[in-house]
Design a protein around this motif. Structure first.
Motif, PDB file in Angstrom:
ATOM      1  N   ASN A 196       0.840  -1.201   0.000  1.00  0.00           N
ATOM      2  CA  ASN A 196       0.000   0.000   0.000  1.00  0.00           C
ATOM      3  C   ASN A 196       0.871   1.246   0.000  1.00  0.00           C
ATOM      4  OD1 ASN A 196      -2.349  -1.433   0.090  1.00  0.00           O
ATOM      5  ND2 ASN A 196      -2.542  -1.332   2.323  1.00  0.00           N
ATOM      6  N   LEU A 197       0.326   2.316  -0.579  1.00  0.00           N
ATOM      7  CA  LEU A 197       1.041   3.583  -0.519  1.00  0.00           C
ATOM      8  C   LEU A 197       1.057   4.069   0.919  1.00  0.00           C
ATOM      9  CD1 LEU A 197      -0.290   5.364  -3.699  1.00  0.00           C
ATOM     10  CD2 LEU A 197       1.927   4.300  -3.350  1.00  0.00           C
ATOM     11  N   THR A 198       2.206   4.569   1.348  1.00  0.00           N
ATOM     12  CA  THR A 198       2.319   4.953   2.744  1.00  0.00           C
ATOM     13  C   THR A 198       3.182   6.193   2.893  1.00  0.00           C
ATOM     14  OG1 THR A 198       3.279   4.235   4.835  1.00  0.00           O
ATOM     15  CG2 THR A 198       4.110   3.182   2.907  1.00  0.00           C
ATOM     16  N   ILE A 199       2.909   6.958   3.931  1.00  0.00           N
ATOM     17  CA  ILE A 199       3.708   8.156   4.207  1.00  0.00           C
ATOM     18  C   ILE A 199       4.778   7.782   5.219  1.00  0.00           C
ATOM     19  CG2 ILE A 199       3.667  10.445   5.269  1.00  0.00           C
ATOM     20  CD1 ILE A 199       0.975  10.868   4.003  1.00  0.00           C
ATOM     21  N   ILE A 215      -5.652  13.499   6.866  1.00  0.00           N
ATOM     22  CA  ILE A 215      -5.295  12.757   5.650  1.00  0.00           C
ATOM     23  C   ILE A 215      -5.370  11.252   5.863  1.00  0.00           C
ATOM     24  CG2 ILE A 215      -3.910  14.457   4.428  1.00  0.00           C
ATOM     25  CD1 ILE A 215      -1.433  13.020   5.626  1.00  0.00           C
ATOM     26  N   THR A 216      -5.836  10.841   7.049  1.00  0.00           N
ATOM     27  CA  THR A 216      -5.937   9.398   7.247  1.00  0.00           C
ATOM     28  C   THR A 216      -7.061   8.821   6.395  1.00  0.00           C
ATOM     29  OG1 THR A 216      -7.423   9.691   9.111  1.00  0.00           O
ATOM     30  CG2 THR A 216      -5.084   9.486   9.626  1.00  0.00           C
ATOM     31  N   LYS A 217      -7.954   9.698   5.912  1.00  0.00           N
ATOM     32  CA  LYS A 217      -9.057   9.204   5.087  1.00  0.00           C
ATOM     33  C   LYS A 217      -8.860   9.536   3.606  1.00  0.00           C
ATOM     34  CE  LYS A 217     -12.475   9.163   8.740  1.00  0.00           C
ATOM     35  NZ  LYS A 217     -11.656   9.816   9.800  1.00  0.00           N
ATOM     36  N   LYS A 223      -3.871   9.605  -2.485  1.00  0.00           N
ATOM     37  CA  LYS A 223      -2.638   8.969  -2.015  1.00  0.00           C
ATOM     38  C   LYS A 223      -1.563   9.000  -3.092  1.00  0.00           C
ATOM     39  CE  LYS A 223      -4.840   5.830   1.278  1.00  0.00           C
ATOM     40  NZ  LYS A 223      -5.279   4.468   1.527  1.00  0.00           N
TER      41      LYS A 223
ATOM     42  N   THR B 185      -7.711   0.520  -0.571  1.00  0.00           N
ATOM     43  CA  THR B 185      -7.549   0.287   0.851  1.00  0.00           C
ATOM     44  C   THR B 185      -8.119   1.480   1.570  1.00  0.00           C
ATOM     45  OG1 THR B 185      -5.377   1.254   0.646  1.00  0.00           O
ATOM     46  CG2 THR B 185      -5.509  -1.139   0.681  1.00  0.00           C
ATOM     47  N   THR B 186      -8.920   1.200   2.563  1.00  0.00           N
ATOM     48  CA  THR B 186      -9.558   2.306   3.254  1.00  0.00           C
ATOM     49  C   THR B 186      -8.729   2.745   4.449  1.00  0.00           C
ATOM     50  OG1 THR B 186     -10.883   0.563   4.197  1.00  0.00           O
ATOM     51  CG2 THR B 186     -11.969   1.985   2.604  1.00  0.00           C
ATOM     52  N   GLU B 187      -7.720   1.926   4.795  1.00  0.00           N
ATOM     53  CA  GLU B 187      -6.984   2.307   5.997  1.00  0.00           C
ATOM     54  C   GLU B 187      -6.080   3.512   5.747  1.00  0.00           C
ATOM     55  OE1 GLU B 187      -4.399  -1.472   5.022  1.00  0.00           O
ATOM     56  OE2 GLU B 187      -6.411  -0.820   4.521  1.00  0.00           O
ATOM     57  N   SER B 188      -5.659   4.134   6.829  1.00  0.00           N
ATOM     58  CA  SER B 188      -4.829   5.334   6.768  1.00  0.00           C
ATOM     59  C   SER B 188      -3.491   5.009   6.141  1.00  0.00           C
ATOM     60  CB  SER B 188      -4.619   5.846   8.189  1.00  0.00           C
ATOM     61  OG  SER B 188      -3.492   6.687   8.237  1.00  0.00           O
ATOM     62  N   MET B 189      -2.926   5.965   5.417  1.00  0.00           N
ATOM     63  CA  MET B 189      -1.627   5.727   4.797  1.00  0.00           C
ATOM     64  C   MET B 189      -0.486   6.125   5.737  1.00  0.00           C
ATOM     65  SD  MET B 189      -1.580   8.840   1.983  1.00  0.00           S
ATOM     66  CE  MET B 189      -0.253   8.141   1.025  1.00  0.00           C
ATOM     67  N   ILE B 190      -0.815   6.505   6.955  1.00  0.00           N
ATOM     68  CA  ILE B 190       0.247   6.818   7.917  1.00  0.00           C
ATOM     69  C   ILE B 190       0.508   5.563   8.746  1.00  0.00           C
ATOM     70  CG2 ILE B 190       0.988   8.402   9.728  1.00  0.00           C
ATOM     71  CD1 ILE B 190      -1.303  10.262   8.743  1.00  0.00           C
ATOM     72  N   PRO B 191       1.696   4.959   8.611  1.00  0.00           N
ATOM     73  CA  PRO B 191       1.948   3.706   9.316  1.00  0.00           C
ATOM     74  C   PRO B 191       2.011   3.891  10.827  1.00  0.00           C
ATOM     75  CG  PRO B 191       3.937   4.470   8.212  1.00  0.00           C
ATOM     76  CD  PRO B 191       2.841   5.393   7.812  1.00  0.00           C
ATOM     77  N   TRP B 193       4.152   2.941  13.055  1.00  0.00           N
ATOM     78  CA  TRP B 193       5.417   3.379  13.653  1.00  0.00           C
ATOM     79  C   TRP B 193       5.547   4.894  13.620  1.00  0.00           C
ATOM     80  CZ3 TRP B 193       9.047   6.349  11.202  1.00  0.00           C
ATOM     81  CH2 TRP B 193       9.049   6.367   9.801  1.00  0.00           C
ATOM     82  N   LEU B 194       5.020   5.513  12.534  1.00  0.00           N
ATOM     83  CA  LEU B 194       5.146   6.958  12.408  1.00  0.00           C
ATOM     84  C   LEU B 194       4.202   7.667  13.379  1.00  0.00           C
ATOM     85  CD1 LEU B 194       6.501   9.288  11.012  1.00  0.00           C
ATOM     86  CD2 LEU B 194       4.903   9.091   9.133  1.00  0.00           C
ATOM     87  N   THR B 197       5.876   7.391  16.726  1.00  0.00           N
ATOM     88  CA  THR B 197       7.047   8.267  16.797  1.00  0.00           C
ATOM     89  C   THR B 197       6.615   9.714  16.992  1.00  0.00           C
ATOM     90  OG1 THR B 197       7.983   6.814  15.142  1.00  0.00           O
ATOM     91  CG2 THR B 197       9.219   8.795  15.642  1.00  0.00           C
ATOM     92  N   LEU B 198       5.591  10.130  16.239  1.00  0.00           N
ATOM     93  CA  LEU B 198       5.147  11.515  16.327  1.00  0.00           C
ATOM     94  C   LEU B 198       4.565  11.826  17.698  1.00  0.00           C
ATOM     95  CD1 LEU B 198       3.674  12.177  12.796  1.00  0.00           C
ATOM     96  CD2 LEU B 198       5.712  13.161  13.827  1.00  0.00           C
ATOM     97  N   GLU B 201       7.413  12.291  19.987  1.00  0.00           N
ATOM     98  CA  GLU B 201       8.095  13.550  19.670  1.00  0.00           C
ATOM     99  C   GLU B 201       7.315  14.739  20.245  1.00  0.00           C
ATOM    100  OE1 GLU B 201      11.638  14.438  17.498  1.00  0.00           O
ATOM    101  OE2 GLU B 201      10.688  12.599  18.110  1.00  0.00           O
ATOM    102  N   GLN B 202       5.978  14.699  20.053  1.00  0.00           N
ATOM    103  CA  GLN B 202       5.156  15.809  20.525  1.00  0.00           C
ATOM    104  C   GLN B 202       5.173  15.884  22.048  1.00  0.00           C
ATOM    105  OE1 GLN B 202       1.739  14.852  18.228  1.00  0.00           O
ATOM    106  NE2 GLN B 202       2.446  16.051  16.485  1.00  0.00           N
ATOM    107  N   GLN B 205       8.401  17.501  22.998  1.00  0.00           N
ATOM    108  CA  GLN B 205       8.410  18.937  22.751  1.00  0.00           C
ATOM    109  C   GLN B 205       7.585  19.704  23.776  1.00  0.00           C
ATOM    110  OE1 GLN B 205       7.445  19.641  18.648  1.00  0.00           O
ATOM    111  NE2 GLN B 205       9.408  18.823  17.953  1.00  0.00           N
ATOM    112  N   ARG B 208       9.426  20.053  27.022  1.00  0.00           N
ATOM    113  CA  ARG B 208      10.456  21.080  26.941  1.00  0.00           C
ATOM    114  C   ARG B 208       9.892  22.458  27.295  1.00  0.00           C
ATOM    115  NH1 ARG B 208      13.495  21.743  21.445  1.00  0.00           N
ATOM    116  NH2 ARG B 208      15.319  20.435  21.679  1.00  0.00           N
TER     117      ARG B 208
END
Lengths: 495, 209
Positions: A196-199, A215-217, A223, B185-191, B193-194, B197-198, B201-202, B205, B208
């Motif tokens: 899948n395309l991923t960021i 942008i999760t949707k 994408k 695919t309907t799922e989010s494209m942000i994996p 792990w990211l 991590t974010l 990170e937040q 911050q 701090r």
């Protein structure tokens, strides 16, 4: 009402029928359920790599074993054999082509070295070779931070996941040279399990979060542009941490971003001639694409830059990411009915028109810088110069925004013409004020312009010692870079 | 024994079975119903009531059709159903869906799908009507008088795609022509792990500050 037992005893076939009907019903339903499950699993298997790809695997070859067609076409991003009217995929010195840019970037590293863009598979070679990354002598030397690696390699994904973005950006560029060695590749945009395309770059996610955009949707078509927007955007390094940040909080138009930078008093560099607090546009491809008609009509980056291709009865996405002028048939004629030649000329006509304004903007801006330099020399006061410098800052930013994204003259030609128009307007206004300041300080005739006809002359005019810079760079390339590659080789053998 | 008596006897036999063995019957009915529920669940049954192209992708053999549509200009304005299901009235629409769906499920279950899927007559009629529904203005031309148009029943005349052969699915249609057709695919494209991590990170911050 007869007793059933009695009925069955009398006519056993009724009992057997009841038994058989129930058994067959349950059997068929079970079979049906199993078949659906089986075919659903089939769908999963069909898109799963045959040879599993480990998590965070940066090497192209390992992915390529599973996806030979995509891999082979991606390797073609190494080609340097195609030239369009204004760009192409070979190495060409952009400063030699347009020496005025040397003056416009005086005091900034871009005045040293700026080449035509090459394919994704040159990312590492080109960032090592450019004079803009300087000639570090050790891991803690050099002009650039690690943030510069952010878009160059899938190794970045591996490292970010290990240490987090903040830690990754920290330190000098030379300190991660041995870690970041693979050119931009599969892992940058694809999930190794599902493809899948991923960021993978936090900056894009953070920028949308701050804007409150979810942008999760994103749809599949979106994408296909968002993966490109991880890198092909305007960005800056925020604060001491050099935290990679997209300046989209107020919007993505040239004015919105300018307002954002003004509000945080961000300055990329102080101009060596005019002393103006300048902004450098990076490569706002995503933003300028958004401003154009193709984006408006729902055409994504990949639709034109990675068109579908048929080979031996198989269709797949061409991973040779390049100018659509190389693939007019597959990129443009899918929707447009005109001939290839006609379509190419349509693109060039738009680019020619923007180019004409671009040259006017550069000329006016270069003159403003040089006149401002003379004004300082004649004793102009800070207070007098302040409005001039702001106008130069904005004129420079707008010119750069239109030019830095190589495709913008086509992606959004009317908007880029407008942007260049406002640049010409602002540098013109600066020069009107400068004429008054100069007159006040005793210069009444026209300021003579130096000879800026070649890159060498322009670089000499702004006081660059190119031979020294190149000599330093050669030492870096011959001594430090081989050590990076060696260290990386040892690490990758352990994968 | 006349028919009514047979029916009556079976009916009363059924009733007496239920009275006699309520536990057995409840168990049996439960098994059958449960299996039906499983089928409804695994087949994404309710998705078939919608118009989403993802529904057609429940059967992965539609990968080629989905991918070619995804790469065509029609993706901007149409879903699968806009063209392939009658749109003139709702009863017809769902009747067509039910008929087509039943045939599809039986072909798919028996693995009887052909290597290159070809459209059936009823399908041709639906698609043809739907071409005309949107591209109405194109039919004002005197060159396209009704007698030139295809008549599904007599197989005379021309259909839109007899000339517009590549619209919108292109010329390669075999099941294997799109080995890596991307299933939506309907799922989010942000994996994950990211996202993690974010968050870390937040948190760092804000500490701090």
């Amino acid at each position: 009402m007869s007793d059933i037992n009695e009925v069955i005893r009398k006519k056993p076939w009724i009992g057997w029928s009841i038994f058989l009907v129930s058994m067959v019903t349950v059997f068929v339903l079970g079979l049906f359920a199993a078949s659906i499950m089986e075919r659903r699993t089939e769908a999963l298997v069909a898109y799963t790599p045959a040879k599993p790809i480990p998590d965070f695997e940066p090497r192209l070859k390992v992915w390529g074993e599973n996806f030979p067609r995509e891999y082979v076409t991606y390797l073609k991003t190494q080609e340097t054999n195609f030239v369009t009217k204004y760009n192409g995929n070979d190495v060409k010195d952009a400063l030699e082509e347009d020496p005025l840019m040397v003056v416009l970037w005086a005091g900034y590293l871009f005045s040293r070295d700026y080449n035509r863009p090459r394919g994704h598979l040159y990312a590492i070679e080109d960032i090592r070779k450019t004079l803009r990354t300087g000639a570090p002598k050790d891991a803690h030397d050099g002009p650039q931070p690690n943030t510069c690696w952010s878009c160059k390699s899938p190794d970045v994904v591996r490292l970010m996941q290990q240490m987090g973005p903040m830690e990754f950006y920290k330190g000098k560029w030379a300190s991660k040279g041995h870690e970041v060695v693979n050119n931009i590749g599969c892992l940058d945009c694809h999930d190794p399990k599902t493809m899948n395309l991923t960021i993978t770059r936090p900056a894009l996610v953070e920028a949308f979060q701050r804007q409150g955009v979810d942008i999760t949707k994103a749809t599949h078509a979106e994408k296909r542009s968002l993966v490109c927007a991880q890198c092909h955007v305007e960005y800056y390094f925020k604060g001491e941490d050099k935290y990679l940040t997209f300046p989209w909080d107020k919007g993505i138009t040239v004015e919105d971003i300018e307002k954002y930078y003004d509000s945080i008093n961000f300055v990329d560099w102080t101009h060596a001639l005019s002393r103006a607090p300048m902004l450098k546009a990076q490569h706002p491809e995503y933003e300028t694409w958004k401003m154009g008609i193709h984006s408006r009509r729902g055409v994504s980056c990949a639709d034109c830059h990675m068109p579908y291709i048929s080979e031996g009865g198989i269709k797949f996405t061409d991973h040779h990411i390049t100018t659509p002028l190389k693939t007019i048939n597959r990129s443009c004629q899918v929707c447009h009915r005109e001939s290839e030649e006609e379509l190419k000329q349509n693109v060039y006509t738009q680019q020619d028109r923007v180019m004409e304004l671009r040259m006017k903007a550069e000329e006016s801006l270069a003159k403003a810088h040089i006149e401002a330099k003379l004004a300082w020399e004649k004793g102009a006061l800070e207070a007098e110069m302040k409005p001039v410098l702001t106008l130069i800052r904005h004129a420079g930013w707008r010119w750069d925004f239109a030019v830095a994204s190589h495709g913008a003259s086509f992606h959004a030609s009317t908007e880029m013409s407008r942007v260049l128009g406002t640049s010409i307007d602002k540098s013109g206004k600066a020069r009107v004020i400068l004429a008054r300041i100069l007159a006040k300080h005793g210069v009444s005739e026209e300021v003579t312009m130096p000879d800026l006809s070649t890159k060498a002359k322009a670089q000499k005019f702004i006081g660059l010692d190119m031979n020294a810079l190149k000599a330093e760079k050669d030492i870096f390339l011959n001594e430090m870079v081989p050590k990076w590659d060696e260290q990386a080789k040892i690490r990758e053998e352990k994968y | 024994m006349d028919k009514t008596t047979v029916f009556h006897r079976l009916y009363s036999a059924g009733l007496s079975i239920i009275r006699e063995y309520p536990l057995l019957i409840a168990t049996l009915a439960g098994v059958v119903l449960g299996l039906l529920l499983i089928i409804i669940h695994v087949s994404n049954f309710f998705s078939y009531l919608s118009d989403r192209p993802e529904t057609c992708m429940n059967c992965h053999i539609m990968g080629t059709q989905y991918a070619t549509w995804m790469h065509s200009a029609h993706r901007e304005v149409t879903t699968c159903n806009d063209c392939h299901v009658p749109q003139d009235n709702i009863v017809k629409k769902y009747m067509f869906k039910a008929m087509d769906g039943l045939r599809h499920s039986y072909v798919f279950t028996l693995r009887a799908e052909p290597q290159a899927i070809m459209i059936k007559k009823q399908g041709e009629r639906a698609v043809s009507d739907n071409c005309k529904r949107c591209h109405e203005l194109l039919f004002l031309s005197p060159a396209l008088k009704n007698e030139n148009l295809y008549n599904v029943d007599t197989s005379e005349g021309r259909l839109c795609w007899h000339c517009h052969r590549e619209t919108p699915h292109g010329s390669l249609r075999s099941l294997s022509s799109n080995p890596y057709a991307r299933v939506p695919t309907t799922e989010s494209m942000i994996p994950k792990w990211l996202v993690d991590t974010l968050k870390k990170e937040q948190a760092k911050q804000s500490n701090r500050k």
